[in-house]
Design a protein around this motif. Structure first.
Motif, PDB file in Angstrom:
ATOM      1  N   VAL A  95       0.836  -1.202   0.000  1.00 32.54           N
ATOM      2  CA  VAL A  95       0.000   0.000   0.000  1.00 32.54           C
ATOM      3  C   VAL A  95       0.873   1.255   0.000  1.00 32.54           C
ATOM      4  O   VAL A  95       0.688   2.172  -0.803  1.00 32.54           O
ATOM      5  CB  VAL A  95      -0.939  -0.001   1.229  1.00 32.54           C
ATOM      6  N   LEU A  96       1.846   1.297   0.904  1.00 25.39           N
ATOM      7  CA  LEU A  96       2.674   2.490   1.049  1.00 25.39           C
ATOM      8  C   LEU A  96       3.705   2.605  -0.068  1.00 25.39           C
ATOM      9  O   LEU A  96       4.144   3.715  -0.407  1.00 25.39           O
ATOM     10  CB  LEU A  96       3.364   2.465   2.411  1.00 25.39           C
ATOM     11  N   ASP A  97       4.082   1.484  -0.661  1.00 26.22           N
ATOM     12  CA  ASP A  97       5.078   1.504  -1.729  1.00 26.22           C
ATOM     13  C   ASP A  97       4.538   2.143  -3.006  1.00 26.22           C
ATOM     14  O   ASP A  97       5.310   2.548  -3.876  1.00 26.22           O
ATOM     15  CB  ASP A  97       5.554   0.078  -2.019  1.00 26.22           C
ATOM     16  N   LEU A  98       3.216   2.228  -3.142  1.00 30.20           N
ATOM     17  CA  LEU A  98       2.620   2.787  -4.355  1.00 30.20           C
ATOM     18  C   LEU A  98       2.441   4.301  -4.289  1.00 30.20           C
ATOM     19  O   LEU A  98       1.793   4.889  -5.148  1.00 30.20           O
ATOM     20  CB  LEU A  98       1.262   2.125  -4.630  1.00 30.20           C
ATOM     21  N   SER A  99       2.995   4.929  -3.253  1.00 31.99           N
ATOM     22  CA  SER A  99       2.883   6.382  -3.105  1.00 31.99           C
ATOM     23  C   SER A  99       4.268   6.989  -2.999  1.00 31.99           C
ATOM     24  O   SER A  99       5.137   6.453  -2.307  1.00 31.99           O
ATOM     25  CB  SER A  99       2.072   6.747  -1.856  1.00 31.99           C
ATOM     26  N   ASN A 100       4.469   8.106  -3.678  1.00 35.67           N
ATOM     27  CA  ASN A 100       5.761   8.789  -3.671  1.00 35.67           C
ATOM     28  C   ASN A 100       5.563  10.276  -3.456  1.00 35.67           C
ATOM     29  O   ASN A 100       4.483  10.824  -3.688  1.00 35.67           O
ATOM     30  CB  ASN A 100       6.498   8.545  -4.984  1.00 35.67           C
ATOM     31  N   GLU A 101       6.624  10.921  -3.012  1.00 34.17           N
ATOM     32  CA  GLU A 101       6.587  12.360  -2.794  1.00 34.17           C
ATOM     33  C   GLU A 101       6.932  13.093  -4.092  1.00 34.17           C
ATOM     34  O   GLU A 101       7.942  12.779  -4.717  1.00 34.17           O
ATOM     35  CB  GLU A 101       7.574  12.741  -1.689  1.00 34.17           C
ATOM     36  N   ALA A 140       2.756  21.574   1.603  1.00 33.65           N
ATOM     37  CA  ALA A 140       2.383  20.324   2.262  1.00 33.65           C
ATOM     38  C   ALA A 140       3.313  19.205   1.831  1.00 33.65           C
ATOM     39  O   ALA A 140       3.602  19.046   0.638  1.00 33.65           O
ATOM     40  CB  ALA A 140       0.935  19.961   1.924  1.00 33.65           C
ATOM     41  N   MET A 141       3.778  18.409   2.786  1.00 33.42           N
ATOM     42  CA  MET A 141       4.643  17.256   2.490  1.00 33.42           C
ATOM     43  C   MET A 141       3.755  16.072   2.109  1.00 33.42           C
ATOM     44  O   MET A 141       3.485  15.184   2.912  1.00 33.42           O
ATOM     45  CB  MET A 141       5.522  16.942   3.696  1.00 33.42           C
ATOM     46  N   VAL A 142       3.301  16.080   0.876  1.00 36.43           N
ATOM     47  CA  VAL A 142       2.257  15.161   0.434  1.00 36.43           C
ATOM     48  C   VAL A 142       2.841  13.893  -0.178  1.00 36.43           C
ATOM     49  O   VAL A 142       4.044  13.765  -0.414  1.00 36.43           O
ATOM     50  CB  VAL A 142       1.341  15.842  -0.607  1.00 36.43           C
ATOM     51  N   LEU A 143       1.944  12.960  -0.462  1.00 38.25           N
ATOM     52  CA  LEU A 143       2.233  11.775  -1.253  1.00 38.25           C
ATOM     53  C   LEU A 143       1.323  11.779  -2.470  1.00 38.25           C
ATOM     54  O   LEU A 143       0.204  12.300  -2.416  1.00 38.25           O
ATOM     55  CB  LEU A 143       1.997  10.503  -0.435  1.00 38.25           C
ATOM     56  N   ARG A 144       1.790  11.177  -3.544  1.00 35.39           N
ATOM     57  CA  ARG A 144       0.987  11.004  -4.751  1.00 35.39           C
ATOM     58  C   ARG A 144       1.050   9.538  -5.165  1.00 35.39           C
ATOM     59  O   ARG A 144       2.120   8.931  -5.163  1.00 35.39           O
ATOM     60  CB  ARG A 144       1.518  11.874  -5.894  1.00 35.39           C
ATOM     61  N   ASP A 145      -0.089   8.988  -5.522  1.00 34.12           N
ATOM     62  CA  ASP A 145      -0.125   7.594  -5.957  1.00 34.12           C
ATOM     63  C   ASP A 145       0.566   7.411  -7.298  1.00 34.12           C
ATOM     64  O   ASP A 145       0.481   8.274  -8.181  1.00 34.12           O
ATOM     65  CB  ASP A 145      -1.578   7.102  -6.073  1.00 34.12           C
ATOM     66  N   LYS A 162      -8.665   0.718  -4.665  1.00 30.44           N
ATOM     67  CA  LYS A 162      -8.747   2.147  -4.986  1.00 30.44           C
ATOM     68  C   LYS A 162      -7.357   2.776  -4.905  1.00 30.44           C
ATOM     69  O   LYS A 162      -6.888   3.134  -3.832  1.00 30.44           O
ATOM     70  CB  LYS A 162      -9.702   2.856  -4.024  1.00 30.44           C
ATOM     71  N   GLY A 163      -6.720   2.882  -6.055  1.00 34.66           N
ATOM     72  CA  GLY A 163      -5.374   3.445  -6.077  1.00 34.66           C
ATOM     73  C   GLY A 163      -4.420   2.604  -5.254  1.00 34.66           C
ATOM     74  O   GLY A 163      -4.426   1.379  -5.295  1.00 34.66           O
ATOM     75  N   SER A 164      -3.600   3.280  -4.465  1.00 37.06           N
ATOM     76  CA  SER A 164      -2.642   2.567  -3.624  1.00 37.06           C
ATOM     77  C   SER A 164      -3.331   1.775  -2.523  1.00 37.06           C
ATOM     78  O   SER A 164      -2.795   0.787  -2.020  1.00 37.06           O
ATOM     79  CB  SER A 164      -1.676   3.570  -2.986  1.00 37.06           C
ATOM     80  N   GLY A 165      -4.516   2.240  -2.124  1.00 38.26           N
ATOM     81  CA  GLY A 165      -5.221   1.598  -1.023  1.00 38.26           C
ATOM     82  C   GLY A 165      -5.085   2.336   0.290  1.00 38.26           C
ATOM     83  O   GLY A 165      -5.568   1.866   1.321  1.00 38.26           O
ATOM     84  N   ARG A 166      -4.453   3.538   0.265  1.00 38.13           N
ATOM     85  CA  ARG A 166      -4.267   4.256   1.531  1.00 38.13           C
ATOM     86  C   ARG A 166      -5.589   4.652   2.179  1.00 38.13           C
ATOM     87  O   ARG A 166      -5.742   4.563   3.407  1.00 38.13           O
ATOM     88  CB  ARG A 166      -3.400   5.499   1.320  1.00 38.13           C
TER      89      ARG A 166
END
Length: 729
Positions: A186-192, A412-417, A458-462
């Motif tokens: 789940v977390l591996d599919l999101s990057n900054e 904002a220190m965001v993540l993007r899928d 749904k996307g990464s699943g976050r």
């Protein structure tokens, strides 16, 4: 066993003020509460403190311990900026969330998946994603970064030590290794993203913002110019000649020796190796372009005229631009041949930059296989350590500018899928180089309803992960948070291991009480302020503090109130507060709490250096920002007393109090500058009470008839460092 008697009103208001605001009450607040005839005076006081902006600062700091908050990344090699210039944006979001009374389930959802929940790319709630991104960077090793994020999500939100299943099935709790990698996926599919989004609407007309933008463009141009200069050189005649020569001279060398040779010539070793590979490939493939090169390269310079004659006698297939050089005469040394190629490659590269559809040699040098066929940003991948450090130093100036300039807008220190969604594979024995079987992205089996454990789609699943964490069927989320709140208010948790509710964690001392409070918390819509209100208005909170009975020496059954020592933030803020110097500005960039002269902001706004935590932080048991902190240790060491007695920060506050003694202010109604009035002023100001007759007599004797500034300072400091100030009954 029986409960202890009710604490005095003065004790209750001091206890409540530190618990809800992290600051001591002032004298007139204590006197008004003690003299209030209203039966609901305490409840009204609770509501007043919960509505104060100081509440969010106090409880936001508690959450930042859970979230392993820091303003820096920890250790990173190679001159890379270690700053998190926008970590403060997450800290401010947390404070606002507590002040606004955000329901705890919303609080969790936004910290895991705010990008799924907002309708604007600049929405302020995007700052919540700092919960995941503000952790340590482990030399940018992604597997360790994701492991840290799994830990803060599972231990921080659910008190479940899932990280123990990284290399094998959990030894104690029902967490198989595949569950760890389900969350990893789940977390591996999101990057900054490279460009963090601005949150809110900056005032583009303000002088500070304009100045910031102007300087930022200058700094960014400096980085671009640096890259472009390096890129231009490797594509210039001189640069091409240098790399072709080192590739020729090191044709038979090992990679390591060619690396050394290139470094001695101030060339990029990786690019030199790339050029040599290109030449070797041309030789094995009998390439037309390098027919002339290879013909001269395999003979001594004395035979160059014969080679030239042979080439001219059979010139079919030789490119015309090389034939032109041959017709002028034989090369005297091989460097002449290198110059031919460098000249032609440099001209072709310039043509390729302006022609929409390059042809001939221009097409060849545009092909991705050509060693320098990349845009100027691509030069970075060939940098050696020294050059990478130079570039990082330039980038660090940008980070410093963004972090410190008053006109810099918050980001904002965001993540993007990622665009592609894939399932993770287990790392055998936790080794990322040894991939095992594929597992679906889904929630933990132990906390999922039977028969309802579906993969995330749904996307990464976050967002689905967040929903699983706050689902009513999950037995841990509410209990873990309720226990954290209980711990902060009562000094000890119903479960002493507040981030480990597993088999190896301690059992709750009052399991039915924990269930009752947690159920009511859910029934009240995850209302954090209502939860706190229910605990501080309970009989157990009203008890006086005393020694625990012999039959329960650790006070596990709560027959007395636990005496608590104030933490680092409350100590520092309290000293500034009573001296009249505390700056109550809300939010903004962090300040250096150990700089001279001392910064007067609340400690929650202090800069937290992950790698080198200042000594004063460690002395007073500040949370370790490198990992999720379930709670702070409580030590008693000589450095604490030495700080109280000798540190310039404490002495400066005592001097200011002494000055106030001789310049009375209206709130404290001093009629004259006498020992008695000075004593009464300092007791009211620091301890929020009047001195007893015995205290008044002894301090008057100490001060003398005409109190000097030095003696007033000593008296003020003695009260500031007293147990009565440092402890809450």
């Amino acid at each position: 066993m029986r409960f202890s008697p009710k604490a005095s009103n003065a004790t209750l208001i001091r206890r409540l003020s530190f618990d809800l605001k992290g600051l001591p009450p002032v004298f007139h607040e204590v006197r008004a509460f003690e003299n209030s005839p209203r039966p609901d005076a305490f409840e009204r006081l609770v509501d007043k403190f919960l509505a104060s902006p100081r509440f969010g600062e106090r409880w936001g700091r508690h959450w930042l311990d859970v979230a392993r908050y820091a303003d820096s990344k920890g250790y990173l090699a190679g001159g890379v900026s270690r700053r998190y210039p926008f970590a403060y944006v997450y800290r401010d979001w947390v404070i606002r969330a507590f002040n606004a009374g955000m329901p705890y389930d919303h609080f969790i959802r936004k910290q895991l998946a705010a990008d799924f929940l907002v309708d604007s790319p600049n929405h302020p709630d995007l700052a919540a994603l700092g919960f995941l991104t503000v952790g340590p960077r482990f030399l940018n090793r992604r597997h360790l970064i994701l492991d840290d994020r799994i830990d803060v999500v599972t231990r921080g939100l659910m008190g479940f030590t899932v990280g123990c299943a990284r290399c094998h099935d959990h030894f104690y709790d029902p967490v198989p290794q595949e569950d760890y990698y389900s969350l990893y996926g789940v977390l591996d599919l999101s990057n900054e993203p490279k460009e963090l989004p601005i949150v809110g609407d900056p005032d583009s007309t303000s002088p500070a913002y304009k100045e910031f933008q102007k300087k930022l463009r200058e700094l960014e141009k400096g980085v671009e110019d640096h890259l472009r200069a390096k890129w231009s050189y490797v594509r210039s005649k001189d640069g091409l000649k240098a790399y072709l020569k080192v590739a020729h001279d090191g044709y038979e060398l090992s990679d390591d020796r060619l690396d050394t040779l290139a470094a001695k010539r101030n060339l990029f070793p990786k690019l030199a190796i790339r050029w040599r590979s290109y030449l070797r490939k041309s030789k094995t493939g009998n390439d037309r372009l390098f027919r002339v090169w290879n013909a001269f390269a395999k003979v001594q310079s004395g035979n160059f005229p014969k080679v030239r004659t042979r080439l001219l006698s059979n010139s079919s297939g030789i490119p015309p631009y090389l034939l032109r050089h041959l017709k002028k005469g034989a090369p005297k040394i091989f460097e002449n041949v290198i110059s031919w190629y460098a000249d032609e490659f440099a001209l072709a590269l310039k043509k390729a930059e302006v022609e929409k559809q390059p042809k001939g040699l221009a097409a060849t040098v545009s092909n991705s296989t050509f060693p320098v066929a990349f845009d100027f940003a691509g030069i970075r991948r060939f940098f050696d350590t020294l050059e990478a450090n130079r570039r990082n130093a330039l980038r660090a100036k940008i980070g410093k500018h963004q972090a410190e300039h008053p006109g810099s807008p918050p980001r904002a220190m965001v993540l993007r899928d990622d665009d592609s969604h894939r399932n993770p594979r287990i790392f055998n024995r936790g080794n990322p180089s040894s991939l095992g079987r594929e597992v679906p992205r889904r929630f933990l089996a132990a906390l999922s309803p039977l028969g309802n454990r579906k993969p995330y789609v749904k996307g990464s699943g976050r967002l689905e992960l967040a929903e699983s964490i706050v689902h009513p069927a999950n037995p841990l989320t509410a209990r873990v948070f309720v226990n954290r709140v209980w711990t902060r208010l009562l000094g000890k948790g119903l479960v002493r291991t507040s981030s480990d509710f597993g088999v190896r964690g301690e059992k709750p001392t009052h399991p039915l009480l924990l269930d009752h409070v947690s159920s009511r918390f859910l029934f009240d819509g995850w209302d954090v302020k209502r939860l706190i209100r229910s605990i501080v208005t309970s009989g157990v909170y009203f008890q006086a503090s005393d020694s625990a009975p012999e039959s329960d020496p650790e006070n596990r059954l709560l027959s007395v109130m636990n005496r608590k020592r104030i933490d680092f933030e409350s100590m520092r803020d309290g000293i500034l507060g009573v001296s009249g110097e505390l700056d109550l500005t809300i939010g903004g960039r962090p300040v250096n709490l150990v700089s001279k002269p001392s910064k007067l902001r609340r400690a929650v706004y202090g800069h937290v250096e992950r790698q080198n935590l200042p000594d004063i932080f460690r002395t007073f048991d500040f949370a370790n920002p490198n990992i999720h902190s379930p709670g702070r240790p409580e030590t008693t060491v000589p450095q604490q007393a030495l700080f109280a007695l000798n540190d310039p920060f404490v002495i400066a506050r005592a001097k200011n109090l002494a000055r106030l003694c001789q310049s009375p202010i209206a709130d404290d109604v001093l009629s004259e500058s006498s020992p008695e009035s000075a004593t009464r002023f300092l007791f009211r100001r620091i301890l929020a009470r009047d001195p007893s007759p015995k205290e008044l007599d002894s301090t008057s004797t100490f001060l003398g008839v005409n109190p000097s500034r030095e003696k007033l300072t000593d008296l003020a400091q003695s009260l500031l460092v007293s147990n009565e100030f440092f402890f809450v009954d």
